[in-house]
Design a protein around this motif. Structure first.
Motif, mmCIF file in Angstrom:
data_model
loop_
_atom_site.group_PDB
_atom_site.id
_atom_site.type_symbol
_atom_site.label_atom_id
_atom_site.label_comp_id
_atom_site.label_asym_id
_atom_site.label_seq_id
_atom_site.Cartn_x
_atom_site.Cartn_y
_atom_site.Cartn_z
ATOM 1 N N GLY A 186 54.831 43.961 55.264
ATOM 2 C CA GLY A 186 55.072 45.215 55.971
ATOM 3 C C GLY A 186 54.870 45.082 57.466
ATOM 4 N N HIS A 187 53.854 44.315 57.869
ATOM 5 C CA HIS A 187 53.609 44.119 59.302
ATOM 6 C C HIS A 187 54.749 43.337 59.944
ATOM 7 N N ILE A 188 55.271 42.340 59.232
ATOM 8 C CA ILE A 188 56.409 41.578 59.747
ATOM 9 C C ILE A 188 57.613 42.500 59.953
ATOM 10 N N ILE A 189 57.871 43.367 58.969
ATOM 11 C CA ILE A 189 58.996 44.307 59.087
ATOM 12 C C ILE A 189 58.759 45.284 60.229
ATOM 13 N N LEU A 190 57.529 45.790 60.351
ATOM 14 C CA LEU A 190 57.183 46.747 61.407
ATOM 15 C C LEU A 190 57.452 46.160 62.786
ATOM 16 N N VAL A 191 56.932 44.959 63.028
ATOM 17 C CA VAL A 191 57.110 44.313 64.329
ATOM 18 C C VAL A 191 58.565 43.900 64.531
ATOM 19 N N GLY A 192 59.203 43.406 63.457
ATOM 20 C CA GLY A 192 60.586 42.963 63.571
ATOM 21 C C GLY A 192 61.532 44.090 63.943
ATOM 22 N N LEU A 193 61.354 45.254 63.327
ATOM 23 C CA LEU A 193 62.194 46.405 63.667
ATOM 24 C C LEU A 193 62.028 46.785 65.140
ATOM 25 N N ASP A 194 60.784 46.717 65.623
ATOM 26 C CA ASP A 194 60.523 47.027 67.024
ATOM 27 C C ASP A 194 61.210 46.020 67.942
ATOM 28 N N GLU A 195 61.145 44.744 67.583
ATOM 29 C CA GLU A 195 61.757 43.706 68.415
ATOM 30 C C GLU A 195 63.282 43.788 68.387
ATOM 31 N N LEU A 196 63.832 44.306 67.286
ATOM 32 C CA LEU A 196 65.286 44.441 67.188
ATOM 33 C C LEU A 196 65.792 45.734 67.828
ATOM 34 N N GLY A 197 64.851 46.553 68.343
ATOM 35 C CA GLY A 197 65.273 47.727 69.105
ATOM 36 C C GLY A 197 65.035 49.071 68.452
ATOM 37 N N TRP A 198 64.463 49.087 67.226
ATOM 38 C CA TRP A 198 64.175 50.366 66.569
ATOM 39 C C TRP A 198 62.667 50.596 66.629
ATOM 40 N N HIS A 199 62.239 51.512 67.510
ATOM 41 C CA HIS A 199 60.826 51.609 67.886
ATOM 42 C C HIS A 199 59.998 52.701 67.201
ATOM 43 N N PRO A 200 60.564 53.720 66.578
ATOM 44 C CA PRO A 200 59.747 54.857 66.119
ATOM 45 C C PRO A 200 58.576 54.480 65.205
ATOM 46 N N LEU A 201 58.807 53.654 64.199
ATOM 47 C CA LEU A 201 57.724 53.307 63.280
ATOM 48 C C LEU A 201 56.600 52.574 63.987
ATOM 49 N N TYR A 202 56.953 51.589 64.803
ATOM 50 C CA TYR A 202 55.940 50.814 65.520
ATOM 51 C C TYR A 202 55.136 51.716 66.446
ATOM 52 N N GLU A 203 55.823 52.604 67.146
ATOM 53 C CA GLU A 203 55.122 53.502 68.071
ATOM 54 C C GLU A 203 54.196 54.458 67.317
ATOM 55 N N PHE A 204 54.647 54.949 66.160
ATOM 56 C CA PHE A 204 53.808 55.834 65.350
ATOM 57 C C PHE A 204 52.517 55.122 64.935
ATOM 58 N N VAL A 205 52.653 53.907 64.424
ATOM 59 C CA VAL A 205 51.467 53.153 63.991
ATOM 60 C C VAL A 205 50.583 52.835 65.194
ATOM 61 N N HIS A 206 51.195 52.480 66.312
ATOM 62 C CA HIS A 206 50.414 52.152 67.511
ATOM 63 C C HIS A 206 49.616 53.360 67.987
ATOM 64 N N HIS A 207 50.223 54.537 67.985
ATOM 65 C CA HIS A 207 49.517 55.753 68.397
ATOM 66 C C HIS A 207 48.404 56.090 67.404
ATOM 67 N N ALA A 208 48.652 55.874 66.118
ATOM 68 C CA ALA A 208 47.613 56.117 65.111
ATOM 69 C C ALA A 208 46.425 55.170 65.316
ATOM 70 N N GLU A 209 46.717 53.910 65.663
ATOM 71 C CA GLU A 209 45.638 52.960 65.971
ATOM 72 C C GLU A 209 44.814 53.446 67.155
ATOM 73 N N GLU A 210 45.493 53.856 68.207
ATOM 74 C CA GLU A 210 44.794 54.307 69.413
ATOM 75 C C GLU A 210 43.933 55.532 69.125
ATOM 76 N N ALA A 211 44.466 56.469 68.342
ATOM 77 C CA ALA A 211 43.714 57.685 68.021
ATOM 78 C C ALA A 211 42.472 57.351 67.195
ATOM 79 N N ALA A 212 42.625 56.476 66.220
ATOM 80 C CA ALA A 212 41.482 56.089 65.389
ATOM 81 C C ALA A 212 40.443 55.339 66.205
#
Length: 342
Positions: A251-277
């Motif tokens: 799942g982490h590979i897919i998350l980062v891969g989608l971000d690197e291929l230009g689709w950012h929403p999921l990665y940004e959501f998880v990143h914001h959740a990390e920051e909030a926690a």
């Protein structure tokens, strides 16, 4: 003259310090790369004992040794050169290849969970080295039967080793090519030794237990019986951890891969959740951020893998094919049978 000698010694000392620092950097990078491949490593460790099912106990370790040597050849002579060439001349291909490996991990993890829910703990594995072929080959007996088991295991290892090496390469893709090569060689040797060393210890655990159970000492007998009893449970725990690790890593590979291929929403959501926690628990911010990332990565891995499982099942139902392409393996039962068959 003495001044020149002192300057030379200073240069040698500086070179030695630089070399030591470089070795430290390579060691640290190899450690990071190995950690990223954790999901595949645990799965490899959980699955490998199936290859010595119904094998004479005295042949178990020689077979594992032969598979380990084949695994090392896979990594160093086949996968390493191809991976380095890709990283040097077609680095753009690494992310799609990595995501393909991550998809396979998600598929395996989701299929295992579906198998457990449906009451038939199994999952599908591409080709070769299956439990059925291993059993049939070992029943044939002799050198030819053992050779079939080993060759099937090595072919299957090629898939898992490719995932390990590509995941590791992606972690050190920014390093110079020579450093990349050295790091991947260290990873290949270290992970192979770890996986097959653990497998060797696992498959002999019950033998050690039986030996201790036959001793006169009451303490030795208790330890021996505990080892024999613990063997199936240990392998079951490894299988569960392996499933979770596959979903997390995939799942982490897919998350980062989608971000690197230009689709950012999921990665940004998880990143914001990390920051909030992390902001909510600053004393343990690093650990909390890791837990949050791991949780969402595992959820994504499960969903992604479930979609692939449904697609594969649908294709098989429509075409009526798959028996020659996919085969069932039972890592839990196979390992437990190995423990109880002696």
């Amino acid at each position: 003259m003495s001044g020149g000698l002192i300057a030379l010694l200073d240069d040698v000392a500086a070179l030695a310090r630089a070399s030591a620092a470089s070795l430290d950097d390579i060691g640290a990078a190899a450690g990071r790369a190995s950690a990223k491949a954790a999901g595949v490593v645990v799965d490899d460790t959980a699955v490998t004992p199936q290859y010595v099912r119904e094998v004479e106990p005295q042949r178990e370790l020689p077979i594992i040794w032969r598979i380990a040597k084949g695994s090392l050849r896979n990594k160093l002579l086949i996968i390493l050169p191809v991976a380095l060439l890709l990283s040097q001349f077609a680095p753009w291909a690494l992310t799609p290849i990595l995501m393909a490996g991550g998809t396979y991990l998600c598929f395996e993890g989701a299929e295992k969970i579906w198998g457990a829910i449906a009451g038939h703990d199994k999952h599908l594995e591409p080709v070769v080295g299956s439990e059925a072929s291993a059993d049939e080959s070992t029943r044939e007996g002799g050198k030819s039967g053992e050779d079939k088991v080993v060759s099937g295991a090595i072919r299957t290892d090629l898939i898992l080793s490719a995932e390990i090496m590509v995941i590791s390469l992606n972690e050190v893709a920014s390093e110079p090519v020579l450093s990349r090569a050295v790091i991947l060689i260290i990873v290949a040797i270290g992970i192979t030794a770890l996986v097959y060393g653990v497998v060797a210890a696992l498959i002999r655990m019950d033998d050690v237990g039986l030996h201790l159970a036959g001793k006169d000492s009451a303490g030795a007998q208790r330890v021996g019986k505990a080892l024999v009893t613990a063997m199936p449970k240990v392998l079951q725990v490894i299988s569960v951890v392996g499933t979770v690790a596959m979903l997390w890593v995939g799942g982490h590979i897919i998350l980062v891969g989608l971000d690197e291929l230009g689709w950012h929403p999921l990665y940004e959501f998880v990143h914001h959740a990390e920051e909030a926690a992390a902001a909510a628990l600053p004393a343990v911010s690093g650990a909390v951020a890791w837990v949050v990332n791991t949780f969402f990565s595992a959820i994504l891995g499960l969903v992604w893998g479930a979609v692939v499982v449904l697609a594969v099942t649908g294709i098989k139902a429509i075409t009526g094919r798959g028996a020659g392409q996919l085969t069932t393996r039972h890592p839990n039962s196979s390992a437990s049978s190995a423990a109880s068959s002696r």
